[in-house]
Design a protein around this motif. Sequence first.
Motif, PDB file in Angstrom:
ATOM      1  N   PRO A  15     101.743  65.612  89.865  1.00 53.66           N
ATOM      2  CA  PRO A  15     100.365  66.218  90.308  1.00 53.66           C
ATOM      3  C   PRO A  15      99.644  66.985  89.110  1.00 53.66           C
ATOM      4  N   SER A  16      99.978  67.286  87.876  1.00 57.82           N
ATOM      5  CA  SER A  16      99.318  67.935  87.068  1.00 57.82           C
ATOM      6  C   SER A  16      98.535  66.973  86.069  1.00 57.82           C
ATOM      7  N   THR A  17      98.741  65.495  86.381  1.00 58.43           N
ATOM      8  CA  THR A  17      98.257  64.554  85.302  1.00 58.43           C
ATOM      9  C   THR A  17      96.804  64.712  85.406  1.00 58.43           C
ATOM     10  N   ARG A  18      96.044  64.598  84.317  1.00 60.14           N
ATOM     11  CA  ARG A  18      94.694  64.672  84.529  1.00 60.14           C
ATOM     12  C   ARG A  18      94.011  63.282  84.674  1.00 60.14           C
ATOM     13  N   LEU A  19      93.871  62.842  85.729  1.00 64.18           N
ATOM     14  CA  LEU A  19      93.586  61.679  86.339  1.00 64.18           C
ATOM     15  C   LEU A  19      92.313  61.395  86.677  1.00 64.18           C
ATOM     16  N   HIS A  20      91.621  60.308  86.284  1.00 62.84           N
ATOM     17  CA  HIS A  20      90.276  59.861  86.592  1.00 62.84           C
ATOM     18  C   HIS A  20      90.227  58.781  87.325  1.00 62.84           C
ATOM     19  N   TYR A  21      89.768  58.488  88.596  1.00 66.35           N
ATOM     20  CA  TYR A  21      89.623  57.317  89.301  1.00 66.35           C
ATOM     21  C   TYR A  21      88.383  56.889  89.980  1.00 66.35           C
ATOM     22  N   LEU A  22      87.755  55.956  89.621  1.00 60.10           N
ATOM     23  CA  LEU A  22      86.301  55.868  90.062  1.00 60.10           C
ATOM     24  C   LEU A  22      85.794  54.291  89.828  1.00 60.10           C
ATOM     25  N   THR A  23      84.826  54.105  90.367  1.00 61.69           N
ATOM     26  CA  THR A  23      84.293  52.574  89.971  1.00 61.69           C
ATOM     27  C   THR A  23      83.446  52.505  88.979  1.00 61.69           C
ATOM     28  N   ALA A  24      83.133  51.376  88.360  1.00 59.48           N
ATOM     29  CA  ALA A  24      82.228  51.168  87.432  1.00 59.48           C
ATOM     30  C   ALA A  24      80.817  51.561  87.649  1.00 59.48           C
ATOM     31  N   GLN A  25      80.329  51.633  89.049  1.00 66.05           N
ATOM     32  CA  GLN A  25      78.994  52.009  89.251  1.00 66.05           C
ATOM     33  C   GLN A  25      79.039  53.405  89.216  1.00 66.05           C
ATOM     34  N   GLN A  26      80.219  54.184  89.890  1.00 69.97           N
ATOM     35  CA  GLN A  26      79.989  55.611  89.796  1.00 69.97           C
ATOM     36  C   GLN A  26      80.065  56.124  88.074  1.00 69.97           C
ATOM     37  N   PHE A  27      80.938  55.478  87.331  1.00 67.13           N
ATOM     38  CA  PHE A  27      80.798  55.660  85.937  1.00 67.13           C
ATOM     39  C   PHE A  27      79.383  55.693  85.560  1.00 67.13           C
ATOM     40  N   SER A  28      78.714  54.638  85.731  1.00 71.13           N
ATOM     41  CA  SER A  28      77.186  54.400  85.237  1.00 71.13           C
ATOM     42  C   SER A  28      76.361  55.440  85.806  1.00 71.13           C
ATOM     43  N   ALA A  29      76.297  55.669  87.048  1.00 79.71           N
ATOM     44  CA  ALA A  29      75.534  56.638  87.664  1.00 79.71           C
ATOM     45  C   ALA A  29      75.759  57.859  87.107  1.00 79.71           C
ATOM     46  N   ASP A  30      77.093  58.341  86.932  1.00 80.91           N
ATOM     47  CA  ASP A  30      77.442  59.837  86.217  1.00 80.91           C
ATOM     48  C   ASP A  30      76.804  59.890  84.995  1.00 80.91           C
ATOM     49  N   MET A  31      76.931  58.532  84.286  1.00 84.11           N
ATOM     50  CA  MET A  31      76.225  58.674  82.826  1.00 84.11           C
ATOM     51  C   MET A  31      74.741  58.901  82.793  1.00 84.11           C
ATOM     52  N   VAL A  32      74.198  58.185  83.589  1.00 83.64           N
ATOM     53  CA  VAL A  32      72.676  58.288  83.632  1.00 83.64           C
ATOM     54  C   VAL A  32      72.236  59.739  84.166  1.00 83.64           C
ATOM     55  N   LYS A  33      72.910  60.268  85.167  1.00 87.17           N
ATOM     56  CA  LYS A  33      72.653  61.564  85.409  1.00 87.17           C
ATOM     57  C   LYS A  33      72.966  62.448  84.265  1.00 87.17           C
ATOM     58  N   SER A  34      74.098  62.229  83.430  1.00 91.76           N
ATOM     59  CA  SER A  34      74.276  63.160  82.204  1.00 91.76           C
ATOM     60  C   SER A  34      73.226  62.890  81.122  1.00 91.76           C
ATOM     61  N   ILE A  35      72.932  61.674  80.851  1.00 94.34           N
ATOM     62  CA  ILE A  35      71.710  61.573  79.952  1.00 94.34           C
ATOM     63  C   ILE A  35      70.371  62.480  80.300  1.00 94.34           C
ATOM     64  N   ARG A  36      70.132  62.227  81.545  1.00 94.44           N
ATOM     65  CA  ARG A  36      68.720  62.845  82.204  1.00 94.44           C
ATOM     66  C   ARG A  36      68.862  64.531  82.163  1.00 94.44           C
ATOM     67  N   SER A  37      70.287  65.108  82.281  1.00 90.78           N
ATOM     68  CA  SER A  37      70.213  66.463  82.278  1.00 90.78           C
ATOM     69  C   SER A  37      70.872  66.885  80.896  1.00 90.78           C
ATOM     70  N   ASN A  38      70.633  66.058  79.740  1.00 86.11           N
ATOM     71  CA  ASN A  38      71.309  66.414  78.627  1.00 86.11           C
ATOM     72  C   ASN A  38      72.891  66.982  78.716  1.00 86.11           C
ATOM     73  N   ARG A  39      73.584  66.363  79.201  1.00 86.09           N
ATOM     74  CA  ARG A  39      74.922  66.667  79.410  1.00 86.09           C
ATOM     75  C   ARG A  39      75.835  65.487  78.837  1.00 86.09           C
ATOM     76  N   MET A  40      75.496  64.672  78.005  1.00 84.53           N
ATOM     77  CA  MET A  40      76.175  63.835  77.569  1.00 84.53           C
ATOM     78  C   MET A  40      77.540  64.201  76.723  1.00 84.53           C
ATOM     79  N   GLU A  41      77.354  65.186  76.161  1.00 80.44           N
ATOM     80  CA  GLU A  41      78.517  65.602  75.358  1.00 80.44           C
ATOM     81  C   GLU A  41      79.711  66.038  76.300  1.00 80.44           C
TER      82      GLU A  41
END
Length: 439
Positions: A167-193
């Motif tokens: 359970p301590s594994t740092r796991l990320h499970y999502l769809t490509a659409q979610q990844f893309s949407a999160d990235m767009v949101k991060s670009i707009r909020s200047n949080r890409m880093e």
Amino acid sequence: MLWNTIKTSLHASLPESEFGLWIKPLECKRENDQVLELAGPDRFFCAWVEDRYLELIRTKAQELGTIADVRLQVAAQPPLQVESDKGGQLRLPGMTKQAPRYRSLHPAYTFDQFMVGESNILARSACHALATGDSTFGHCLFVNSTTGLGKSHLTQAVVHQVLRSAPSTRLHYLTAQQFSADMVKSIRSNRMEQFSRRYVNNCDMLLVEDVHTLTNKNKTQEELNTILDYLIKSGRRVILTSAVAPSKLAGLDEDFRSRMTSGLVTGIQSPDYETRARIIRHKMQSHGLGADEDMVGFMAESLQGDIRRMESAIMGIKAKACLHKAPADLSMVRDVIYNLIGSPVEVTPETIRELIGRQFQVSVEALRSRSRKRAITFPRQVGMYLTRKYTDKSLADIGSIYNRDHSTVLYAIKNITKNMSQQTAVREQVELLCRKIKN
């Protein structure tokens, strides 16, 4: 406390895996002479328990106490509640920032509930190995198949396994659409880093579904490519799924395509008859519908391809049986199946070849081989004869199905026709197959 006594009784009567997965997480919210109220972590979990275990719990409660009823509800605060920090990163309560994130999990999508057959055994084995930290199949896996064949079941089974065993594994499970949407949101909020750091510095295992949706999204491909490059080179575990084989994905950067397929690439094919029958038998039994072989056989013949259609059909049969207050029978199954698929299943050369293989216990590979053993040639000739009789395929088309030319097909048809007129055993065998095809 009566609930603890009931759990002890259930523990003795259920397999350890079932008890640990479906009974142990239940919490007692209220208990008195009239009612026992239990709570599960989410609505999917509760629906599964209600369908399969609630009557058993009620029976145990009545045997052990004076409780009139047992009720099941969703817990007010699920144990896997997701919170958000100021940077927008999803996290679990009590954990530090950059905690794992994953989609909602279906409680039945586990390795135990996955039916294995020739069509999916490699994908299942590779996913299980990655989930348990076994590097036999490498650290990167790409799974592709059409919809409804088990991609999401396998990825969620991986997550269930990891959460249970590590359970301590740092796991990320999502769809490509979610990844893309999160990235767009991060670009707009200047949080890409912060976005990049989430997957590069704080990720032990990454699962991304439906990567075929990233076609022509060049910026997203570039970002995910960079993340994959780091994760794969550093030995982190990566699983990607797609509805399209990587070689047929259009609109992809070639470097990105190469990175995604740098590990094991495997597809999930439509299940064969035996696997379909096992899936249907298992699901029928889990829904309390029994496993009459005539019903199972008819459904396995009729419902090919998408496994979701099997689940839909079984739910329809269960509903109809409850409505009529009668056990399911073949007539009821036929009504539900024909309503679902619109008409009786189309007879195709492939269904005839499958039928021949089962009847004579010969594999498709053997039927297409160059073998001249009678145990192979006779079923092959019968298959050619029946394909000509029940489909509109040309001699050349039939030949390609059995890896032969049209003259061989013509000879086979003439030979079977002659033998049917001269040999009773041959005629009876062919007539039996004809009845099966018509039914």
